[in-house]
Design a protein around this motif. Structure first.
Motif, short mmCIF file in Angstrom:
data_model
loop_
_atom_site.label_atom_id
_atom_site.label_comp_id
_atom_site.label_asym_id
_atom_site.label_seq_id
_atom_site.Cartn_x
_atom_site.Cartn_y
_atom_site.Cartn_z
N GLY A 112 -33.58 -2.21 -36.54
CA GLY A 112 -34.85 -2.29 -37.25
C GLY A 112 -35.64 -1.00 -37.18
O GLY A 112 -36.73 -0.89 -37.72
N ASN A 131 -32.47 -6.22 -40.14
CA ASN A 131 -33.12 -6.52 -38.85
C ASN A 131 -34.64 -6.59 -38.98
O ASN A 131 -35.23 -5.92 -39.84
CB ASN A 131 -32.80 -5.40 -37.84
CG ASN A 131 -31.40 -5.47 -37.28
OD1 ASN A 131 -31.15 -4.98 -36.19
ND2 ASN A 131 -30.45 -6.06 -38.01
N ILE A 135 -36.89 -4.90 -33.79
CA ILE A 135 -35.60 -4.51 -33.17
C ILE A 135 -35.58 -2.99 -33.13
O ILE A 135 -35.01 -2.31 -33.98
CB ILE A 135 -34.42 -5.12 -33.94
CG1 ILE A 135 -34.63 -6.63 -34.12
CG2 ILE A 135 -33.09 -4.87 -33.22
CD1 ILE A 135 -34.95 -7.41 -32.84
N HIS A 301 -27.01 -3.34 -40.27
CA HIS A 301 -27.02 -4.70 -39.73
C HIS A 301 -26.90 -4.77 -38.22
O HIS A 301 -27.61 -5.52 -37.57
CB HIS A 301 -25.89 -5.50 -40.37
CG HIS A 301 -25.87 -6.94 -39.97
ND1 HIS A 301 -26.94 -7.77 -40.18
CD2 HIS A 301 -24.91 -7.70 -39.38
CE1 HIS A 301 -26.65 -8.99 -39.73
NE2 HIS A 301 -25.43 -8.96 -39.23
N HIS A 302 -26.00 -4.01 -37.63
CA HIS A 302 -25.75 -4.18 -36.19
C HIS A 302 -25.52 -2.81 -35.57
O HIS A 302 -24.83 -1.96 -36.14
CB HIS A 302 -24.51 -5.05 -35.97
CG HIS A 302 -24.37 -5.56 -34.57
ND1 HIS A 302 -24.89 -6.77 -34.15
CD2 HIS A 302 -23.80 -5.02 -33.48
CE1 HIS A 302 -24.62 -6.95 -32.87
NE2 HIS A 302 -23.95 -5.89 -32.44
#
Ligand SMILES: Cc1cc2nc3c(=O)[nH]c(=O)nc-3n(C[C@H](O)[C@H](O)[C@H](O)COP(=O)(O)OP(=O)(O)OC[C@H]3O[C@@H](n4cnc5c(N)ncnc54)[C@H](O)[C@@H]3O)c2cc1C
Length: 367
Positions: A112, A131, A135, A301-302
């Protein structure tokens, strides 16, 4: 990875024991078989795993007399002669010094914080993120400040199916269940269940670097998740394939041919066009009108990188030594997922390593 795999089944048992039942098992991209455990409601409709689990965790923690400090930001890990002994934290009106016998970092990744994403992977400049803005990577920065080693920081995953106006994620399990991707000409262009990096690259290679994900009425009827997407206005609807093509502004004949061909291939159990190998067992064949489509493109995303831990979830310093009293679990850690986190494995990660961190920190404090 071995710890993650070996303890994933007991993680499901643990979840059952606190009233969190992930009773349906679906398929995620890159998986060779169905492995993503997910919740369903009383009617058997699939629910979103995160919003299902978090209230149950919160209640379980409250039942065990855990104190919550809401809207309170941890700012620093307190150290005494190389050992973690607490944190500093601030809310809008109070500064806290929290002394503790051990500290567990569970502050998530940095997906994020797009500035931090760009600093580690400049080619992701301009991408949206799935996110929340909370984050932030704070835990990674706090751990680095006390000597923690960081690993794999440039390993940042983009997810293929993200609504570009607001970063909303269209979950991968829809493709695992049978949804297809088509381009702006109404044609399929990829095996939909390859790993996220490959499907993302295949979308980026298409005109406009975007695509459409298509589901049918049967999938809609069985999924609270899809109904939520429709209610939020993400999905266009067509009573027939031709109607859907009109609202998508793609070629009607091409989209009709794509759907007809797909239904026939599912019936025959073989994807002659892109070699998707689960057509014999896929849950839905997209044969039931009306149809729904959402325009998507990849988004951050991750973050697979983070604080280095050992299999006891102890945080390691740059010399490969344990930082006493400091534990970390979940997306704040790095190295567990390599360069490509598979769908569903983040939930497995937080349960397996979260439990190990809790158990080991508790044992450490009684030494
Ligand atoms: C939209 C979306 C859908 C997803 N779906 C799936 C899925 O279906 N399956 C799957 O396996 N994974 C999924 N993931 C990934 C998964 O949700 C995350 O990897 C996982 O939530 C990480 O858990 P965590 O406990 O490590 O951190 P998080 O869940 O990120 O929680 C960290 C918390 O720490 C707080 N925090 C951060 N800094 C501070 C600070 N300084 N002080 C105090 N608090 C702080 C944050 O605000 C946050 O509340 C999804 C992710 C997203 C964004």
């Amino acid at each position: 990875v071995q710890t993650l795999a070996e303890q994933s089944a007991s993680a499901i048992d643990f979840l059952d024991s606190i009233g969190a039942h992930l009773s349906d098992v679906g398929k995620a991209g890159g998986a060779s078989t169905n492995r993503s455990h997910r919740p369903v409601d009383e009617a058997g409709k699939i629910l979103s795993v995160g919003s299902y689990l978090v209230p149950i965790f919160e209640q379980a923690a409250k039942d065990n007399n855990v104190t919550f400090y809401m809207e309170t930001e941890a700012t620093e890990i307190l150290m005494n002669e190389g050992t973690a002994v607490g944190v500093k934290a601030s809310s809008a009106d109070t500064d806290y010094t929290i002394n503790a016998k051990a500290v567990i970092l569970a502050t998530g990744g940095f997906g994020g914080n797009l500035e931090m994403v760009e600093s580690y992977k400049p080619e992701l400049k301009g991408y949206v993120t799935t996110n929340a803005s909370t984050i932030t990577g704070d835990g990674i920065k706090m751990a680095e400040a006390v000597g923690a080693n960081l690993v794999d920081m440039a390993e940042i995953q983009i997810h293929p199916t993200v609504v570009q106006s607001n970063g909303a994620l269209i979950t991968e399990s829809l493709r695992g269940d049978g949804a297809i991707l088509v381009n702006n000409e109404g044609n399929r262009f990829t095996n939909e269940v390859l790993t996220r990096d490959v499907v993302s690259a295949n979308i980026i290679a298409e005109e406009g670097s975007a695509a459409w994900l298509i589901v049918d009425q049967k999938m809609f009827d069985d999924s609270n998740v899809i109904q939520g997407y429709v209610n939020k206005g993400y999905m266009l609807k067509g009573d027939t394939v031709a109607d859907l093509a009109k609202v998508m502004e793609v070629d009607e004949a091409a989209l009709q041919a794509t759907l007809d061909n797909w239904v026939a291939m599912v019936k025959a159990g073989e994807d002659k066009d892109f070699g998707r190998d689960d057509l014999a067992t896929v849950k839905y064949d997209l044969s039931t009108a009306p149809y729904y489509a959402v325009k998507i493109a990849p988004g951050v995303h991750h973050t697979m990188g983070g604080v280095e831990i050992n299999t006891n979830t102890e945080v390691m310093n740059a010399s490969g030594e344990v930082i006493p009293g400091l534990y970390a679990a979940g997306e704040v850690t790095g190295g567990v997922h390599g360069g490509n986190r598979l769908g569903g494995n983040a939930v497995a990660d937080i349960i397996v390593f979260g439990r190990i961190a809790g158990q080991n920190a508790a044992t450490y404090t009684t030494k």
